[in-house]
Design an enzyme around this catalytic site. Structure first.
Site, PDB file in Angstrom:
ATOM      1  N   CYS A 172      -8.066   0.238  12.886  1.00 49.90           N
ATOM      2  CA  CYS A 172      -7.567   1.200  11.906  1.00 49.90           C
ATOM      3  C   CYS A 172      -6.960   2.458  12.532  1.00 49.90           C
ATOM      4  CB  CYS A 172      -8.684   1.606  10.943  1.00 49.90           C
ATOM      5  SG  CYS A 172      -9.218   0.260   9.886  1.00 49.90           S
TER       6      CYS A 172
ATOM      7  N   ARG B 182       0.835  -1.207   0.000  1.00 51.66           N
ATOM      8  CA  ARG B 182       0.000   0.000   0.000  1.00 51.66           C
ATOM      9  C   ARG B 182       0.872   1.260   0.000  1.00 51.66           C
ATOM     10  NH1 ARG B 182      -5.275  -1.209   2.379  1.00 51.66           N
ATOM     11  NH2 ARG B 182      -5.849  -3.270   1.651  1.00 51.66           N
TER      12      ARG B 182
ATOM     13  N   CYS C 264     -14.497  -0.889  15.227  1.00 46.37           N
ATOM     14  CA  CYS C 264     -14.493  -2.361  15.296  1.00 46.37           C
ATOM     15  C   CYS C 264     -13.085  -2.808  15.668  1.00 46.37           C
ATOM     16  CB  CYS C 264     -14.947  -2.966  13.963  1.00 46.37           C
ATOM     17  SG  CYS C 264     -13.666  -3.066  12.705  1.00 46.37           S
TER      18      CYS C 264
ATOM     19  N   CYS D 295     -10.972   6.300  13.695  1.00 44.30           N
ATOM     20  CA  CYS D 295     -11.138   5.787  12.337  1.00 44.30           C
ATOM     21  C   CYS D 295     -12.452   6.318  11.774  1.00 44.30           C
ATOM     22  CB  CYS D 295     -11.127   4.264  12.345  1.00 44.30           C
ATOM     23  SG  CYS D 295     -12.661   3.581  12.989  1.00 44.30           S
TER      24      CYS D 295
ATOM     25  N   LYS E  76      -3.136  -7.494   2.259  1.00 45.94           N
ATOM     26  CA  LYS E  76      -2.516  -6.165   2.198  1.00 45.94           C
ATOM     27  C   LYS E  76      -1.109  -6.209   2.794  1.00 45.94           C
ATOM     28  CE  LYS E  76      -5.799  -4.391   4.911  1.00 45.94           C
ATOM     29  NZ  LYS E  76      -6.588  -3.596   5.873  1.00 45.94           N
TER      30      LYS E  76
ATOM     31  N   CYS F  39     -18.108   2.959   6.655  1.00 43.05           N
ATOM     32  CA  CYS F  39     -17.339   1.715   6.771  1.00 43.05           C
ATOM     33  C   CYS F  39     -18.287   0.523   6.924  1.00 43.05           C
ATOM     34  CB  CYS F  39     -16.383   1.767   7.954  1.00 43.05           C
ATOM     35  SG  CYS F  39     -15.456   0.212   8.049  1.00 43.05           S
TER      36      CYS F  39
HETATM   37 FE1  SRM Z   1      -8.227   0.190   7.859  1.00 42.53          FE
HETATM   38  C1  SRM Z   1     -10.356  -2.055   6.560  1.00 42.53           C
HETATM   39  C2  SRM Z   1     -10.264   2.640   6.914  1.00 42.53           C
HETATM   40  C3  SRM Z   1      -5.742   2.364   8.442  1.00 42.53           C
HETATM   41  C4  SRM Z   1      -6.563  -2.243   9.656  1.00 42.53           C
HETATM   42  N1  SRM Z   1      -9.993   0.210   6.867  1.00 42.53           N
HETATM   43  C5  SRM Z   1     -10.668  -0.851   6.369  1.00 42.53           C
HETATM   44  C6  SRM Z   1     -11.837  -0.380   5.474  1.00 42.53           C
HETATM   45  C7  SRM Z   1     -11.322  -0.282   4.072  1.00 42.53           C
HETATM   46  C8  SRM Z   1     -13.116  -1.218   5.564  1.00 42.53           C
HETATM   47  C9  SRM Z   1     -13.268  -2.331   4.557  1.00 42.53           C
HETATM   48  O1  SRM Z   1     -12.400  -3.226   4.471  1.00 42.53           O
HETATM   49  O2  SRM Z   1     -14.267  -2.324   3.843  1.00 42.53           O
HETATM   50  C10 SRM Z   1     -12.072   1.032   6.085  1.00 42.53           C
HETATM   51  C11 SRM Z   1     -12.720   2.065   5.163  1.00 42.53           C
HETATM   52  C12 SRM Z   1     -13.581   3.025   5.957  1.00 42.53           C
HETATM   53  C13 SRM Z   1     -14.032   4.207   5.180  1.00 42.53           C
HETATM   54  O3  SRM Z   1     -15.258   4.364   4.982  1.00 42.53           O
HETATM   55  O4  SRM Z   1     -13.218   5.026   4.796  1.00 42.53           O
HETATM   56  C14 SRM Z   1     -10.702   1.337   6.647  1.00 42.53           C
HETATM   57  N2  SRM Z   1      -8.014   2.098   7.610  1.00 42.53           N
HETATM   58  C15 SRM Z   1      -9.006   2.981   7.305  1.00 42.53           C
HETATM   59  C16 SRM Z   1      -8.531   4.414   7.452  1.00 42.53           C
HETATM   60  C17 SRM Z   1      -9.185   5.374   6.465  1.00 42.53           C
HETATM   61  C18 SRM Z   1      -8.754   4.849   8.905  1.00 42.53           C
HETATM   62  C19 SRM Z   1      -8.540   6.310   9.161  1.00 42.53           C
HETATM   63  O5  SRM Z   1      -9.444   6.854   9.779  1.00 42.53           O
HETATM   64  O6  SRM Z   1      -7.526   6.899   8.819  1.00 42.53           O
HETATM   65  C20 SRM Z   1      -7.022   4.194   7.253  1.00 42.53           C
HETATM   66  C21 SRM Z   1      -6.618   4.218   5.807  1.00 42.53           C
HETATM   67  C22 SRM Z   1      -5.136   4.070   5.679  1.00 42.53           C
HETATM   68  C23 SRM Z   1      -4.632   4.220   4.271  1.00 42.53           C
HETATM   69  O7  SRM Z   1      -4.581   5.335   3.781  1.00 42.53           O
HETATM   70  O8  SRM Z   1      -4.243   3.204   3.688  1.00 42.53           O
HETATM   71  C24 SRM Z   1      -6.874   2.776   7.794  1.00 42.53           C
HETATM   72  N3  SRM Z   1      -6.433   0.052   8.806  1.00 42.53           N
HETATM   73  C25 SRM Z   1      -5.611   1.112   9.037  1.00 42.53           C
HETATM   74  C26 SRM Z   1      -4.626   0.761  10.010  1.00 42.53           C
HETATM   75  C27 SRM Z   1      -3.564   1.703  10.589  1.00 42.53           C
HETATM   76  C28 SRM Z   1      -2.247   1.583   9.910  1.00 42.53           C
HETATM   77  O9  SRM Z   1      -2.092   0.818   8.960  1.00 42.53           O
HETATM   78  O10 SRM Z   1      -1.334   2.274  10.364  1.00 42.53           O
HETATM   79  C29 SRM Z   1      -4.875  -0.552  10.376  1.00 42.53           C
HETATM   80  C30 SRM Z   1      -4.126  -1.354  11.478  1.00 42.53           C
HETATM   81  C31 SRM Z   1      -2.838  -1.903  11.000  1.00 42.53           C
HETATM   82  C32 SRM Z   1      -3.077  -3.088  10.139  1.00 42.53           C
HETATM   83  O11 SRM Z   1      -2.882  -2.999   8.938  1.00 42.53           O
HETATM   84  O12 SRM Z   1      -3.480  -4.134  10.674  1.00 42.53           O
HETATM   85  C33 SRM Z   1      -6.001  -1.002   9.598  1.00 42.53           C
HETATM   86  N4  SRM Z   1      -8.388  -1.859   8.046  1.00 42.53           N
HETATM   87  C34 SRM Z   1      -7.652  -2.644   8.875  1.00 42.53           C
HETATM   88  C35 SRM Z   1      -8.163  -3.987   8.818  1.00 42.53           C
HETATM   89  C36 SRM Z   1      -7.596  -5.221   9.577  1.00 42.53           C
HETATM   90  C37 SRM Z   1      -6.569  -5.896   8.730  1.00 42.53           C
HETATM   91  C38 SRM Z   1      -6.198  -7.253   9.225  1.00 42.53           C
HETATM   92  O13 SRM Z   1      -5.047  -7.641   9.047  1.00 42.53           O
HETATM   93  O14 SRM Z   1      -7.036  -7.980   9.754  1.00 42.53           O
HETATM   94  C39 SRM Z   1      -9.262  -3.963   7.939  1.00 42.53           C
HETATM   95  C40 SRM Z   1     -10.157  -5.143   7.542  1.00 42.53           C
HETATM   96  C41 SRM Z   1      -9.563  -5.993   6.466  1.00 42.53           C
HETATM   97  O15 SRM Z   1      -8.558  -5.669   5.854  1.00 42.53           O
HETATM   98  O16 SRM Z   1     -10.150  -7.041   6.232  1.00 42.53           O
HETATM   99  C42 SRM Z   1      -9.385  -2.621   7.476  1.00 42.53           C
HETATM  100 FE1  SF4 Z   2     -13.967   0.424   9.714  1.00 39.32          FE
HETATM  101 FE2  SF4 Z   2     -13.205  -1.051  11.769  1.00 39.32          FE
HETATM  102 FE3  SF4 Z   2     -11.403   0.196  10.309  1.00 39.32          FE
HETATM  103 FE4  SF4 Z   2     -12.910   1.613  11.853  1.00 39.32          FE
HETATM  104  S1  SF4 Z   2     -11.473   0.045  12.568  1.00 39.32           S
HETATM  105  S2  SF4 Z   2     -12.496   2.077   9.715  1.00 39.32           S
HETATM  106  S3  SF4 Z   2     -14.798   0.513  11.805  1.00 39.32           S
HETATM  107  S4  SF4 Z   2     -12.695  -1.428   9.615  1.00 39.32           S
END
Ligand code: SRM
Ligand code: SF4
Length: 607
Positions: A511, A155, A507, A462, A241, A468
């Site tokens: 994130c 990413r 959740c 988040c 990812k 989401c």
């Molecule tokens: Fe995230 C999924 C938003 C950083 C762990 N994340 C999602 C999704 C795309 C929901 C989906 O899969 O349908 C969310 C979209 C919501 C929306 O309406 O915008 C979402 N994640 C975000 C953002 C926008 C949160 C924010 O408020 O800033 C961040 C976007 C980052 C970017 O620009 O790429 C975001 N997500 C993170 C982080 C923090 C980080 O990476 O520093 C994490 C935790 C670290 C990690 O990677 O585990 C994170 N997001 C997840 C996960 C759990 C992944 C896993 O390994 O299980 C999901 C769910 C999934 O991938 O299945 C997820």
């Molecule tokens: Fe969506 Fe859960 Fe990530 Fe928040 S933590 S943006 S609720 S997937």
């Protein structure tokens, strides 16, 4: 060293690949049926296409607020579909023109807001399917891309965005750009689908995948299995990812222990001589699935600066070839490392790289900045870091942030940098413009740094509702109100000046990175949160689960006794997270029980 031993499916049959693996394979390098579906007049993409779509930087979503209402009175309107479009911005560095283009798009094709993410990207929300191609073209017209912002690829490359002109910082920022370019998917599908007029076949001039240097001419998989279209990723891309972040030891603003691969610079004599490779971070977990867990990365090796890209590639290839492709909940690299152990993982990376790797350098993280407020760049110019609450750029209720950003971008054309705490830096400001610059902010109701509490400044939520699809509770929409209530408690306890991280998610996916924060709130059931304590700003320690399933209105009453305990029993200079970590869950619980008894006896709220 000899050739790396790759998995041998004949000798070691693998479990059935997941449906996502099959969709990627069938997509013919991310084409799928996207082009056909773009022209079919439907308001949403088919489920399989929505999986492919992610690799192009989009998520299909629906307005969760309107779900019930749309089906009320027997109307059965179904979901209000739209797309979230994420633009990938390495090191968070963009221009005023690029920001203005995204602001235009959020107004013309989105929901009127632009969202800075905590991985330094920009998100448009609520773009209708019929407008997606226009949005992607316009993003590419200003030389940005959405390619690989989501999906099973590497990413956005995060990096400290601070514009201070010191050599190590510039070196890590350059590395972020080079890595980002090097690790982009190469499939021409992106250009063919989004940047081509699907009826006339006419192509737009620029796209990231084809503008990036290629080692080979794209053809297809040759007889030896070498993949000319996607030399790094192959036909099925990565199992999940993959995230990279780069930090300096004295400024871990990117949270370098949380991604799959953290690169911690080792500076010597004003230059970065190498990097410690930190492997296997990531936070996603499913509480009902005991095999899943959030994890900080482990310190694997020290790599000299000149060899970094080759070793990054080796790490990615190991995950590509050995990561779990049958169960997506166990597919992140942390599970491969947990399964094998770090020594075996490192040995495999060495095989792929072709040489032994050194042990990690003793250098570790030791500081953290958010880069907000005024700062000198070191070249006579200034930068200004503006706090954007939860990254949401909008005009509402007396706050005209979007308008202010437009005025600033048009008047001064500053460089723009997005921070890992969802905020924005303006760079290259002439000191003579400082007052006028501040006037624009004030006139539009944007608060100065001194008007924002420490609790708000270091907090992060988040997105959560309404977009989401995975959220269980409120997040971005409720954290500001919770901080409104917390601020007087902190003031009463004399803790208003305390720097600590408060992070909320809707959740358990984590994130907003709640699991290494001083206080992490993670949505667990309708209107109920898990409370985590004991992480810290430095980002190098996991928090522990303090209480589970706490109703939203009980969060503050649960935290108040702990804050009171902190006030009375902290050691000199000890942070809230360090205090909670030192005391541990049992001691905090005992205190909370006594506090409740005492409050009941005296009728006082405590503190
Ligand atoms: Fe995230 C999924 C938003 C950083 C762990 N994340 C999602 C999704 C795309 C929901 C989906 O899969 O349908 C969310 C979209 C919501 C929306 O309406 O915008 C979402 N994640 C975000 C953002 C926008 C949160 C924010 O408020 O800033 C961040 C976007 C980052 C970017 O620009 O790429 C975001 N997500 C993170 C982080 C923090 C980080 O990476 O520093 C994490 C935790 C670290 C990690 O990677 O585990 C994170 N997001 C997840 C996960 C759990 C992944 C896993 O390994 O299980 C999901 C769910 C999934 O991938 O299945 C997820
Ligand atoms: Fe969506 Fe859960 Fe990530 Fe928040 S933590 S943006 S609720 S997937």
């Amino acid at each position: 060293m000899s050739e790396p031993t790759k998995p041998d499916p004949a000798a070691d049959p693998q479990p059935k690949p997941s449906a996502v693996e099959e969709a990627k394979l069938a997509s013919r390098y991310l084409r799928g049926d996207l082009a056909e579906e773009l022209l079919n007049g439907e308001d949403h993409f088919a489920p399989l296409s929505s999986l492919v779509l992610k690799h192009h930087g989009m998520y299909q979503q629906d307005d969760r607020d309107s779900r019930g209402a749309r089906d009320a009175d027997g109307r059965k309107l179904g979901k209000a579909y739209s797309l979230m479009i994420r633009t990938k911005i390495p090191a968070g560095m963009l221009t005023s023109d690029q920001l203005l283009a995204e602001l235009d798009l959020c107004e013309e094709l989105g929901n009127g807001t632009l969202r800075i993410t905590n991985r330094q990207d920009l998100q448009l929300h609520s773009v209708l399917k019929r407008d997606v191609q226009t949005a992607i073209r316009r993003i590419n017209e200003v030389k940005l891309t959405t390619l690989g912002a989501c999906g099973d690829v590497q990413r956005n490359v995060m990096c400290c965005p601070c514009p201070v002109q010191d050599k190590p910082r510039q070196e890590i920022q350059e590395l972020a750009l080079r890595l980002s370019n090097h690790l982009l998917p190469r499939s021409p599908a992106y250009r063919d689908i989004w940047l081509t007029d699907l009826e006339s076949g006419e192509r737009q001039a620029w796209d990231a995948a084809t503008a990036a240097p290629r080692e080979r001419v794209p053809e297809d998989v040759d007889s030896d299995g070498a993949d000319a279209i996607e030399p790094l990723y192959g036909r099925t891309y990565l199992p999940r990812k993959f995230k990279i972040a780069i930090a300096l030891p004295h400024d871990n603003c990117v949270d370098v222990y949380t991604p799959d691969l953290g690169l911690l610079a080792v500076p010597e004599n004003d230059t970065v001589v190498g990097y410690n490779f930190l492997v296997g971070g990531s936070f996603g977990m499913t509480p009902s699935n005991k095999k899943t867990f959030p994890a900080l990365a482990k310190r694997m090796a020290y790599v000299p600066a000149g060899e970094v890209i080759a070793v990054v590639e080796a790490v990615i290839k190991v995950q590509r070839d050995f990561g779990n492709r049958s169960d997506r909940s166990l597919a992140r690299m942390k599970y491969l490392i947990a399964d094998w152990g770090l020594p075996r993982f490192k040995a495999k990376v060495e095989e792929y790289y072709g040489r032994p790797l050194a042990d990690p350098h003793p250098t570790d993280v030791r500081g953290f900045e958010d880069h907000l407020g005024w700062g000198e760049q070191g070249d006579g110019r200034l930068y200004y870091g503006l706090n954007v609450e939860n990254g949401r750029i909008l005009d509402c209720d007396g706050l005209r942030l979007k308008t202010a950003l437009r005025e600033i971008a048009r008047a001064y054309r500053p460089g723009i940098r997005l921070t890992p705490l969802q905020s924005i830096l303006f760079t290259d400001i002439d000191p003579a413009d400082r007052i006028d610059f501040e006037v624009i902010l004030r006139r539009n109701g944007v608060k100065g740094l001194h008007e924002i509490s420490q609790a708000r400044r270091w907090s992060m939520a988040c997105v959560g509702l309404p977009t989401c699809p995975l959220t269980i509770t409120e997040s971005e929409r409720s954290l500001p109100g919770m901080i409104d209530d917390l601020e007087p408690v902190l003031a009463r306890l004399g803790l208003a000046g305390e720097r600590f991280t408060l992070r909320m998610t809707g959740c358990p996916n984590g994130c907003a990175r709640p699991y290494n924060a001083d206080v992490g709130l993670s949505g667990r059931a309708v209107d109920k949160y898990s409370i985590y304590l004991g992480g810290r700003l430095l980002g190098d320690r996991m928090a522990f689960l303090y209480q589970d399933l706490v109703p939203a209105d009980q969060i503050l009453p649960t935290l108040t006794p702990i804050l009171t305990y902190f006030k009375h029993a902290r050691t000199d200079g000890e942070s809230f997270g360090d205090f909670c970590d030192r005391m541990g869950k049992d001691s905090l619980n005992r205190w909370a029980t006594q506090f409740a008894q005492e409050s009941a006896r005296t009728g006082a709220a405590g503190g």
